[in-house]
Design an enzyme around this catalytic site. Sequence first.
Site, PDB file in Angstrom:
ATOM      1  N   GLU A  65      51.285  38.064  20.401  1.00  0.00           N
ATOM      2  CA  GLU A  65      51.347  39.382  21.055  1.00  0.00           C
ATOM      3  C   GLU A  65      50.284  40.322  20.502  1.00  0.00           C
ATOM      4  O   GLU A  65      49.636  40.021  19.484  1.00  0.00           O
ATOM      5  CB  GLU A  65      52.733  39.996  20.886  1.00  0.00           C
ATOM      6  CG  GLU A  65      53.097  40.284  19.440  1.00  0.00           C
ATOM      7  CD  GLU A  65      54.029  41.479  19.297  1.00  0.00           C
ATOM      8  OE1 GLU A  65      53.694  42.567  19.795  1.00  0.00           O
ATOM      9  OE2 GLU A  65      55.090  41.313  18.663  1.00  0.00           O
ATOM     10  N   LYS A 116      65.092  43.398  12.705  1.00  0.00           N
ATOM     11  CA  LYS A 116      65.239  44.338  11.584  1.00  0.00           C
ATOM     12  C   LYS A 116      66.616  44.987  11.606  1.00  0.00           C
ATOM     13  O   LYS A 116      67.123  45.325  12.676  1.00  0.00           O
ATOM     14  CB  LYS A 116      64.162  45.417  11.679  1.00  0.00           C
ATOM     15  CG  LYS A 116      62.811  44.911  11.245  1.00  0.00           C
ATOM     16  CD  LYS A 116      61.745  45.975  11.331  1.00  0.00           C
ATOM     17  CE  LYS A 116      60.415  45.391  10.875  1.00  0.00           C
ATOM     18  NZ  LYS A 116      59.271  46.215  11.244  1.00  0.00           N
TER      19      LYS A 116
END
Length: 338
Positions: free
Chosen positions: A50, A185
């Site tokens: 990405e 996360k």
Amino acid sequence: MDSLRVIWEFFKCKRKVSDGSEGEIQEGLLKLSPEVAEALSSGHPVVALESTIISHGMPYPKNLKTAKEVEAIVRENGAVPATVAILDGVPCIGLSTGELERLATLGTKAQKTARRDIAHVVANRGNGATTVSATMFFASMVGIHVFVTGGIGGVHRHGEQTMDISSDLTELGRTPVAVISAGVKSILDIPRTLEYLETQGVCVAAYKTNEFPAFFTERSGCKVHCRVDTPDDCARLIDANLKLKLGSGILIAVPIPKEHSASGGLIESAIQIALREARDKNITGNAETPFLLAKVNELTGGASLASIDLNSSSDIALVKNNALVGAKIAVALAQLKE
Ligand code: PSU
Ligand code: MN
């Protein structure tokens, strides 16, 4: 530009459109680098990467250095890297050094491009850095099955009220690409992220563990139902998913390497302190994420807000480790298809 144009006679790519019929990509709609076109046409392993991580994750020139290093790791392990970005309105799959440099210097001037933004960026001939959702979309379009990133988006804390759920999760539900990441996360709501992926029909696999990793640490407290221990295990999983035409993606979560888990643990502790403080001060809604980022930055002595994000060294270490595992998976998948 010309030398990098898609060689349509050489590589006629087909894509599965959502109704299941085969559609050919219109000539000139997107651009494959010659290296990626050649690899795809010969069945050589390819790994998609990405570009939001380059534009928004780190300042120049650190972002360029990291992007080049990640590509080098993919190459050293036998696969061809295909970094995805939209340049002057043209979706590019595989960037030249010059294009990588351009994206890195554009930084946040490039638009963060998720699936919903693709048409807009293309129509305006803009420059877009693709997130996980947009990168998966383009990877799938040209037949790339393996995609490496750092962390993916998820359900935000309080997402049940705000509906702030990353389009990465719905993309995983609709696009047959395996995403190799270090998990999610803990600033996000990990249990709800996993619930949402289950609803979307996404196979979530954990690499050499039974527990879903929380990016900076190996553990999230959430068990996964699918464990994979080798690149071959991953390749068989991806192959079964493709052969059955399930149409959905696979999330392969690779825990942080042991040598980085100490610094990861410190960041994680700071996140937990920040989360408690946000709760005590009743900071909710869209004020929460900026508060958490600032607090964690302060607690970890970082120089900028980005210290918990893609700027930190453990973040970079994680992307590199994922690139290593991802390349091996792509190689194993190509061998399976021989
Ligand atoms: N995870 C991180 N940092 C990031 C991202 C993910 O730890 O910068 C990026 C990726 O490009 C991901 C995107 O696809 O953010 C998700 O953004 P959103 O939550 O707006 O969907
Ligand atoms: Mn969001």
